[in-house]
Each structure stands twice: as C-alpha cells, then as structure tokens.
Design a protein around this motif. Structure first.
Motif, PDB file in Angstrom:
ATOM      1  N   TYR A 209       0.811  -1.212   0.000  1.00  0.00           N
ATOM      2  CA  TYR A 209       0.000   0.000   0.000  1.00  0.00           C
ATOM      3  C   TYR A 209       0.840   1.256   0.000  1.00  0.00           C
ATOM      4  O   TYR A 209       0.622   2.161  -0.795  1.00  0.00           O
ATOM      5  CB  TYR A 209      -0.979  -0.020   1.190  1.00  0.00           C
ATOM      6  CG  TYR A 209      -1.762  -1.301   1.201  1.00  0.00           C
ATOM      7  CD1 TYR A 209      -2.738  -1.557   0.237  1.00  0.00           C
ATOM      8  CD2 TYR A 209      -1.488  -2.302   2.118  1.00  0.00           C
ATOM      9  CE1 TYR A 209      -3.422  -2.765   0.205  1.00  0.00           C
ATOM     10  CE2 TYR A 209      -2.175  -3.509   2.097  1.00  0.00           C
ATOM     11  CZ  TYR A 209      -3.137  -3.737   1.137  1.00  0.00           C
ATOM     12  OH  TYR A 209      -3.806  -4.924   1.100  1.00  0.00           O
ATOM     13  N   SER A 210       1.821   1.326   0.870  1.00  0.00           N
ATOM     14  CA  SER A 210       2.677   2.515   0.939  1.00  0.00           C
ATOM     15  C   SER A 210       3.907   2.388   0.057  1.00  0.00           C
ATOM     16  O   SER A 210       4.484   3.392  -0.361  1.00  0.00           O
ATOM     17  CB  SER A 210       3.134   2.761   2.382  1.00  0.00           C
ATOM     18  OG  SER A 210       4.078   1.769   2.770  1.00  0.00           O
ATOM     19  N   GLY A 211       4.355   1.159  -0.180  1.00  0.00           N
ATOM     20  CA  GLY A 211       5.599   0.958  -0.906  1.00  0.00           C
ATOM     21  C   GLY A 211       6.825   1.323  -0.086  1.00  0.00           C
ATOM     22  O   GLY A 211       7.936   1.340  -0.591  1.00  0.00           O
ATOM     23  N   PHE A 212       6.626   1.615   1.192  1.00  0.00           N
ATOM     24  CA  PHE A 212       7.705   2.079   2.071  1.00  0.00           C
ATOM     25  C   PHE A 212       8.156   0.920   2.957  1.00  0.00           C
ATOM     26  O   PHE A 212       7.485   0.562   3.917  1.00  0.00           O
ATOM     27  CB  PHE A 212       7.231   3.253   2.927  1.00  0.00           C
ATOM     28  CG  PHE A 212       8.334   3.945   3.658  1.00  0.00           C
ATOM     29  CD1 PHE A 212       9.217   4.766   2.990  1.00  0.00           C
ATOM     30  CD2 PHE A 212       8.498   3.768   5.022  1.00  0.00           C
ATOM     31  CE1 PHE A 212      10.243   5.403   3.655  1.00  0.00           C
ATOM     32  CE2 PHE A 212       9.516   4.404   5.704  1.00  0.00           C
ATOM     33  CZ  PHE A 212      10.395   5.226   5.015  1.00  0.00           C
TER      34      PHE A 212
ATOM     35  N   ASN B  38       8.414  -4.293   8.324  1.00  0.00           N
ATOM     36  CA  ASN B  38       7.030  -3.855   8.403  1.00  0.00           C
ATOM     37  C   ASN B  38       6.140  -4.763   7.554  1.00  0.00           C
ATOM     38  O   ASN B  38       6.546  -5.279   6.516  1.00  0.00           O
ATOM     39  CB  ASN B  38       6.874  -2.380   8.010  1.00  0.00           C
ATOM     40  CG  ASN B  38       7.371  -2.043   6.621  1.00  0.00           C
ATOM     41  OD1 ASN B  38       8.450  -2.464   6.214  1.00  0.00           O
ATOM     42  ND2 ASN B  38       6.595  -1.248   5.899  1.00  0.00           N
ATOM     43  N   VAL B  39       4.940  -4.985   8.069  1.00  0.00           N
ATOM     44  CA  VAL B  39       3.944  -5.812   7.394  1.00  0.00           C
ATOM     45  C   VAL B  39       2.650  -5.019   7.390  1.00  0.00           C
ATOM     46  O   VAL B  39       2.015  -4.848   8.432  1.00  0.00           O
ATOM     47  CB  VAL B  39       3.753  -7.171   8.127  1.00  0.00           C
ATOM     48  CG1 VAL B  39       2.678  -8.001   7.428  1.00  0.00           C
ATOM     49  CG2 VAL B  39       5.068  -7.931   8.204  1.00  0.00           C
ATOM     50  N   GLU B  40       2.293  -4.493   6.223  1.00  0.00           N
ATOM     51  CA  GLU B  40       1.093  -3.663   6.117  1.00  0.00           C
ATOM     52  C   GLU B  40      -0.161  -4.522   6.032  1.00  0.00           C
ATOM     53  O   GLU B  40      -0.109  -5.722   5.770  1.00  0.00           O
ATOM     54  CB  GLU B  40       1.193  -2.763   4.880  1.00  0.00           C
ATOM     55  CG  GLU B  40       2.287  -1.743   4.991  1.00  0.00           C
ATOM     56  CD  GLU B  40       2.398  -0.833   3.790  1.00  0.00           C
ATOM     57  OE1 GLU B  40       3.124   0.165   3.902  1.00  0.00           O
ATOM     58  OE2 GLU B  40       1.784  -1.107   2.738  1.00  0.00           O
ATOM     59  N   ASN B  41      -1.292  -3.862   6.246  1.00  0.00           N
ATOM     60  CA  ASN B  41      -2.589  -4.508   6.188  1.00  0.00           C
ATOM     61  C   ASN B  41      -3.548  -3.524   5.539  1.00  0.00           C
ATOM     62  O   ASN B  41      -3.483  -2.325   5.816  1.00  0.00           O
ATOM     63  CB  ASN B  41      -3.038  -4.860   7.605  1.00  0.00           C
ATOM     64  CG  ASN B  41      -4.274  -5.705   7.633  1.00  0.00           C
ATOM     65  OD1 ASN B  41      -5.343  -5.280   7.200  1.00  0.00           O
ATOM     66  ND2 ASN B  41      -4.136  -6.911   8.146  1.00  0.00           N
TER      67      ASN B  41
END
Length: 129
Positions: free
Chosen positions: A20-23, A40-43
């Motif tokens: 989502y952020s690509g960061f 980091n693990v986005e959701n």
C-alpha cells in the motif's frame, strides 16, 4: 569491520510487505541472545499493520530475551527514519535510556541517538507501582 546490525536490517527490509505505501523498513536489535530482525507488514485495514521494530522485539522475546543492547532501523528515504511513537514505547519496554539507536539508509548509518533522546520521560513499569 562488518556492521552486522546494518546488514541484518538491510536484508530483512527486502522481505517487508508494503503493497500500500511501498515504504519498506527493516529493524535489527542486539540482545544477549543475538541479533533479532523485523520488517514492516502492512494490512489493508490501516492501522493494523506491524512495524519493523515491533517484529524485531517479538523475535527477541520469542528467543527468550527481554533486554535490548542496541537498535538499528533501516529505510531508504531522503532523511533518517526514526521509530514511530508506538515503537519508541515498545523499545523503551526493553531498552534502557542509554541504549543506542542508529538510523540508516542507502548511505549507511547517518544518525545515532539514544532511547532517552527519542522518548524523554518515558512511561514505564515504575509508573504502575
């Protein structure tokens, strides 16, 4: 001399899940039990993701240790990326005020600070007594 924390944080950053952020962020912490890493693990349901520092802390605790000796956060950004407020509190649970926190990017380590500088007047176990 090889910087083991830097290499570990760079390597785990590549495994981050950030659609989502690509960061992507990688963190490495040193404890008596060794080096522990997290990414980091986005959701899709913000803010339910996991920060790199929290992942590294979980790894350390799972290895049976509860004291951080050193922290390194790696992200490729224009300026050094410090832990977010929540991660500062999480780190403070296991790291004393003099623990060194290094911030690194593509140019290597560019900033060195301490937990006390990142989280002055930290809330801790003493306030719960």
């Amino acid at each position: 001399m090889k910087d083991e924390l830097l290499e570990a944080a760079k390597a785990v950053r590549e495994k981050a899940y950030a659609p989502y952020s690509g960061f992507k962020v990688g963190a490495a912490i040193r404890s008596a039990a060794g080096i522990h890493v997290g990414c980091n693990v986005e959701n899709a349901a913000y803010p339910e993701g996991i920060c790199a520092e929290g992942g590294a802390i979980t790894s350390m605790v799972a290895a049976g240790d509860t004291e951080i000796f050193e922290v390194l956060v790696y992200a490729e950004a224009d300026t050094p990326v410090a832990p977010c407020g929540g991660c500062r509190q999480k780190l403070a649970e296991f790291a004393g005020p003099d623990v060194v926190v290094r911030l690194a990017g593509a140019d290597g380590v560019t900033t060195e600070t301490t937990m006390a500088d990142l989280l002055p007047a930290a809330f801790g176990a003493a306030q719960l007594k």
